[in-house]
Design an enzyme around this catalytic site. Structure first.
Site, PDB file in Angstrom:
ATOM      1  N   LYS A  19      76.556  56.019  12.413  1.00 37.66           N
ATOM      2  CA  LYS A  19      75.290  56.775  12.304  1.00 37.66           C
ATOM      3  C   LYS A  19      74.500  56.708  13.615  1.00 37.66           C
ATOM      4  O   LYS A  19      74.003  57.720  14.101  1.00 37.66           O
ATOM      5  CB  LYS A  19      74.429  56.229  11.151  1.00 37.66           C
ATOM      6  CG  LYS A  19      75.071  56.360   9.784  1.00 37.66           C
ATOM      7  CD  LYS A  19      74.134  55.914   8.676  1.00 37.66           C
ATOM      8  CE  LYS A  19      73.800  54.447   8.688  1.00 37.66           C
ATOM      9  NZ  LYS A  19      74.957  53.539   8.483  1.00 37.66           N
ATOM     10  N   ARG A  93      68.175  55.508   1.396  1.00 36.93           N
ATOM     11  CA  ARG A  93      69.350  54.732   1.034  1.00 36.93           C
ATOM     12  C   ARG A  93      69.395  54.429  -0.462  1.00 36.93           C
ATOM     13  O   ARG A  93      70.313  53.750  -0.923  1.00 36.93           O
ATOM     14  CB  ARG A  93      69.247  53.405   1.762  1.00 36.93           C
ATOM     15  CG  ARG A  93      70.333  53.143   2.755  1.00 36.93           C
ATOM     16  CD  ARG A  93      69.942  51.808   3.321  1.00 36.93           C
ATOM     17  NE  ARG A  93      70.924  51.113   4.044  1.00 36.93           N
ATOM     18  CZ  ARG A  93      71.085  51.214   5.364  1.00 36.93           C
ATOM     19  NH1 ARG A  93      70.418  52.079   6.061  1.00 36.93           N
ATOM     20  NH2 ARG A  93      71.932  50.444   5.950  1.00 36.93           N
ATOM     21  N   ARG A 127      80.678  44.725  17.730  1.00 36.34           N
ATOM     22  CA  ARG A 127      79.507  45.498  18.157  1.00 36.34           C
ATOM     23  C   ARG A 127      78.512  44.624  18.926  1.00 36.34           C
ATOM     24  O   ARG A 127      78.223  43.506  18.547  1.00 36.34           O
ATOM     25  CB  ARG A 127      78.789  46.088  16.939  1.00 36.34           C
ATOM     26  CG  ARG A 127      77.411  46.647  17.333  1.00 36.34           C
ATOM     27  CD  ARG A 127      76.799  47.523  16.306  1.00 36.34           C
ATOM     28  NE  ARG A 127      76.604  46.884  15.026  1.00 36.34           N
ATOM     29  CZ  ARG A 127      76.189  47.542  13.946  1.00 36.34           C
ATOM     30  NH1 ARG A 127      75.953  48.840  14.016  1.00 36.34           N
ATOM     31  NH2 ARG A 127      76.025  46.910  12.810  1.00 36.34           N
ATOM     32  N   ARG A 160      74.317  41.426  16.128  1.00 35.02           N
ATOM     33  CA  ARG A 160      73.384  41.404  15.006  1.00 35.02           C
ATOM     34  C   ARG A 160      73.729  40.272  14.040  1.00 35.02           C
ATOM     35  O   ARG A 160      74.895  40.011  13.779  1.00 35.02           O
ATOM     36  CB  ARG A 160      73.411  42.765  14.284  1.00 35.02           C
ATOM     37  CG  ARG A 160      72.488  43.764  14.935  1.00 35.02           C
ATOM     38  CD  ARG A 160      72.656  45.168  14.422  1.00 35.02           C
ATOM     39  NE  ARG A 160      72.724  45.316  12.969  1.00 35.02           N
ATOM     40  CZ  ARG A 160      72.787  46.497  12.368  1.00 35.02           C
ATOM     41  NH1 ARG A 160      72.767  47.611  13.082  1.00 35.02           N
ATOM     42  NH2 ARG A 160      72.865  46.573  11.063  1.00 35.02           N
ATOM     43  N   ARG A 171      77.007  44.222   2.554  1.00 33.44           N
ATOM     44  CA  ARG A 171      76.357  45.501   2.904  1.00 33.44           C
ATOM     45  C   ARG A 171      77.164  46.679   2.352  1.00 33.44           C
ATOM     46  O   ARG A 171      76.601  47.674   1.878  1.00 33.44           O
ATOM     47  CB  ARG A 171      76.223  45.625   4.432  1.00 33.44           C
ATOM     48  CG  ARG A 171      75.105  44.745   4.990  1.00 33.44           C
ATOM     49  CD  ARG A 171      75.265  44.474   6.477  1.00 33.44           C
ATOM     50  NE  ARG A 171      75.206  45.669   7.295  1.00 33.44           N
ATOM     51  CZ  ARG A 171      75.638  45.715   8.561  1.00 33.44           C
ATOM     52  NH1 ARG A 171      76.159  44.654   9.136  1.00 33.44           N
ATOM     53  NH2 ARG A 171      75.535  46.838   9.231  1.00 33.44           N
TER      54      ARG A 171
HETATM   55  P1  G5P Z   1      71.033  49.647   9.462  1.00 36.26           P
HETATM   56  O1  G5P Z   1      70.606  49.180  10.788  1.00 36.26           O
HETATM   57  O2  G5P Z   1      70.742  51.013   9.028  1.00 36.26           O
HETATM   58  P2  G5P Z   1      73.743  50.066   8.642  1.00 36.26           P
HETATM   59  O3  G5P Z   1      74.405  48.883   8.008  1.00 36.26           O
HETATM   60  O4  G5P Z   1      73.513  51.210   7.780  1.00 36.26           O
HETATM   61  O5  G5P Z   1      72.560  49.341   9.377  1.00 36.26           O
HETATM   62  P3  G5P Z   1      74.799  50.204  11.160  1.00 36.26           P
HETATM   63  O6  G5P Z   1      75.428  48.832  11.025  1.00 36.26           O
HETATM   64  O7  G5P Z   1      73.611  50.332  12.034  1.00 36.26           O
HETATM   65  O8  G5P Z   1      74.502  50.745   9.761  1.00 36.26           O
HETATM   66  P4  G5P Z   1      75.933  52.650  12.128  1.00 36.26           P
HETATM   67  O9  G5P Z   1      74.638  52.975  12.769  1.00 36.26           O
HETATM   68  O10 G5P Z   1      76.424  53.522  11.019  1.00 36.26           O
HETATM   69  O11 G5P Z   1      75.975  51.141  11.634  1.00 36.26           O
HETATM   70  O12 G5P Z   1      77.086  52.595  13.193  1.00 36.26           O
HETATM   71  P5  G5P Z   1      77.057  52.433  14.812  1.00 36.26           P
HETATM   72  O13 G5P Z   1      76.162  51.315  15.217  1.00 36.26           O
HETATM   73  O14 G5P Z   1      76.898  53.758  15.456  1.00 36.26           O
HETATM   74  O15 G5P Z   1      78.592  52.008  15.016  1.00 36.26           O
HETATM   75  C1  G5P Z   1      79.040  50.733  14.580  1.00 36.26           C
HETATM   76  C2  G5P Z   1      79.921  50.103  15.694  1.00 36.26           C
HETATM   77  O16 G5P Z   1      81.128  50.861  15.790  1.00 36.26           O
HETATM   78  C3  G5P Z   1      79.286  50.158  17.116  1.00 36.26           C
HETATM   79  O17 G5P Z   1      79.709  49.010  17.827  1.00 36.26           O
HETATM   80  C4  G5P Z   1      79.897  51.433  17.739  1.00 36.26           C
HETATM   81  O18 G5P Z   1      79.937  51.369  19.158  1.00 36.26           O
HETATM   82  C5  G5P Z   1      81.306  51.379  17.113  1.00 36.26           C
HETATM   83  N1  G5P Z   1      81.951  52.677  16.944  1.00 36.26           N
HETATM   84  C6  G5P Z   1      81.401  53.881  16.637  1.00 36.26           C
HETATM   85  N2  G5P Z   1      82.366  54.823  16.555  1.00 36.26           N
HETATM   86  C7  G5P Z   1      83.558  54.192  16.794  1.00 36.26           C
HETATM   87  C8  G5P Z   1      84.921  54.614  16.849  1.00 36.26           C
HETATM   88  O19 G5P Z   1      85.257  55.788  16.663  1.00 36.26           O
HETATM   89  N3  G5P Z   1      85.860  53.660  17.112  1.00 36.26           N
HETATM   90  C9  G5P Z   1      85.530  52.341  17.327  1.00 36.26           C
HETATM   91  N4  G5P Z   1      86.502  51.464  17.583  1.00 36.26           N
HETATM   92  N5  G5P Z   1      84.249  51.909  17.296  1.00 36.26           N
HETATM   93  C10 G5P Z   1      83.283  52.812  17.023  1.00 36.26           C
HETATM   94  O20 G5P Z   1      70.466  48.657   8.343  1.00 36.26           O
HETATM   95  C11 G5P Z   1      70.513  47.268   8.502  1.00 36.26           C
HETATM   96  C12 G5P Z   1      69.826  46.607   7.340  1.00 36.26           C
HETATM   97  O21 G5P Z   1      68.456  46.981   7.315  1.00 36.26           O
HETATM   98  C13 G5P Z   1      67.996  47.181   5.977  1.00 36.26           C
HETATM   99  C14 G5P Z   1      69.133  46.701   5.085  1.00 36.26           C
HETATM  100  O22 G5P Z   1      68.975  45.323   4.872  1.00 36.26           O
HETATM  101  C15 G5P Z   1      70.366  46.978   5.958  1.00 36.26           C
HETATM  102  O23 G5P Z   1      71.488  46.192   5.588  1.00 36.26           O
HETATM  103  N6  G5P Z   1      67.684  48.600   5.763  1.00 36.26           N
HETATM  104  C16 G5P Z   1      67.228  49.131   4.628  1.00 36.26           C
HETATM  105  N7  G5P Z   1      66.943  48.589   3.424  1.00 36.26           N
HETATM  106  C17 G5P Z   1      66.498  49.415   2.457  1.00 36.26           C
HETATM  107  N8  G5P Z   1      66.358  50.753   2.624  1.00 36.26           N
HETATM  108  C18 G5P Z   1      66.616  51.346   3.814  1.00 36.26           C
HETATM  109  N9  G5P Z   1      66.462  52.682   3.963  1.00 36.26           N
HETATM  110  C19 G5P Z   1      67.070  50.522   4.880  1.00 36.26           C
HETATM  111  N10 G5P Z   1      67.433  50.783   6.155  1.00 36.26           N
HETATM  112  C20 G5P Z   1      67.803  49.602   6.680  1.00 36.26           C
HETATM  113 MG    MG Z   2      72.765  51.964  12.974  1.00 33.39          MG
END
Ligand code: G5P
Ligand code: MG
Length: 216
Positions: A19, A93, A127, A160, A171
């Site tokens: 995302k 979410r 990451r 993180r 998660r």
């Molecule tokens: P977050 O911060 O919203 P998540 O768990 O939804 O966290 P996250 O972890 O931030 O999502 P993302 O943004 O979907 O992941 O993904 P990203 O960071 O772009 O990519 C992940 C990794 O993969 C990176 O290292 C990237 O470089 C790599 N990558 C990307 N594409 C590729 C690929 O093609 N190949 C490879 N090898 N690597 C790749 O939420 C965190 C917490 O905050 C709270 C909750 O506690 C949650 O757990 N929270 C909420 N709680 C309630 N309601 C809400 N609306 C909330 N929002 C947050």
């Molecule tokens: Mg994110």
């Protein structure tokens, strides 16, 4: 691309589905403002606000923070953006959050990144994040120019606290039980667009084509 009208979008997908990575490409290409609920919460933790300290253990344990807290935080930031076009990442979410958003704004499109859980588990442990900006790197996929250092500011990168294997599993579970119903909510409104794959570089051209069509 210069937008001709206000455009409001949401990026959804399981933790680690890309995302943040896709959002930064969308904002660069289409000039929308990006608001990530996770970045917002981590910024509160980093600057030790009362809210940040209260929410930290929830986040570190891989649980969602309470609906009323995050909805208030996000809606207040959206209000400050006025008549801008924006892209929400990580919110809503839960169905209750989706209803709170719906009560105030009309969302044009919801982009769902459908990435298998096995792919995600491998990614998150490699990451590295620049907390102040939310910029993300990955030691295999997009490493920083200098290991451990942000490309833009030269500041240190961190892992993180919620990227440990056990917390990632929690998660993903929270995503299945609480967030998947939101996909149905948006599908029934006819605004859900699903992009499936295991690599962001292969998913991205489809997202770009879809948005270019939608915005022209
Ligand atoms: P977050 O911060 O919203 P998540 O768990 O939804 O966290 P996250 O972890 O931030 O999502 P993302 O943004 O979907 O992941 O993904 P990203 O960071 O772009 O990519 C992940 C990794 O993969 C990176 O290292 C990237 O470089 C790599 N990558 C990307 N594409 C590729 C690929 O093609 N190949 C490879 N090898 N690597 C790749 O939420 C965190 C917490 O905050 C709270 C909750 O506690 C949650 O757990 N929270 C909420 N709680 C309630 N309601 C809400 N609306 C909330 N929002 C947050
Ligand atoms: Mg994110």
């Amino acid at each position: 691309m210069v937008l001709q009208r206000i455009f409001r979008a949401v990026v959804m997908g399981p933790p680690g589905s890309g995302k943040g990575t896709v959002s930064s490409r969308i904002t660069k290409t289409f000039g929308l403002k990006h608001l990530s609920s996770g970045d917002l919460l981590r910024a509160n933790i980093e600057s030790k606000t009362e809210l940040g300290l209260l929410m930290k253990s929830c986040i570190d344990h891989g649980q969602l923070v309470p609906d009323d807290v995050i909805s208030r935080l996000i809606l207040s930031d959206l209000r400050k953006m006025g008549n801008s076009s924006w892209l929400l990442d990580g919110f809503p979410r839960t169905v209750s959050q989706a209803e709170a958003l719906d009560g105030v704004y009309s969302v044009d499109t919801v982009i769902n990144l459908d990435v298998p859980f096995q792919t995600i588990k491998e990614r998150l442990t490699s990451r590295w994040t620049h907390l102040p900006s939310g910029r993300v790197y990955n030691t295999d996929f997009n490493p920083p120019k200098v290991a451990g250092v942000d490309d833009v500011t030269g500041e240190p990168l961190v892992q993180r606290d919620d990227d440990t294997p056990e917390t990632v599993t929690r998660r993903l579970k929270a995503y299945q039980t609480q967030t998947e119903p939101v996909l149905e909510y948006f599908r029934s409104k006819g605004i859900l667009e699903v992009f499936s794959g295991t690599e962001t570089n292969k998913i991205w051209p489809h997202v770009q084509t879809f948005l270019t069509r939608k915005l022209s």
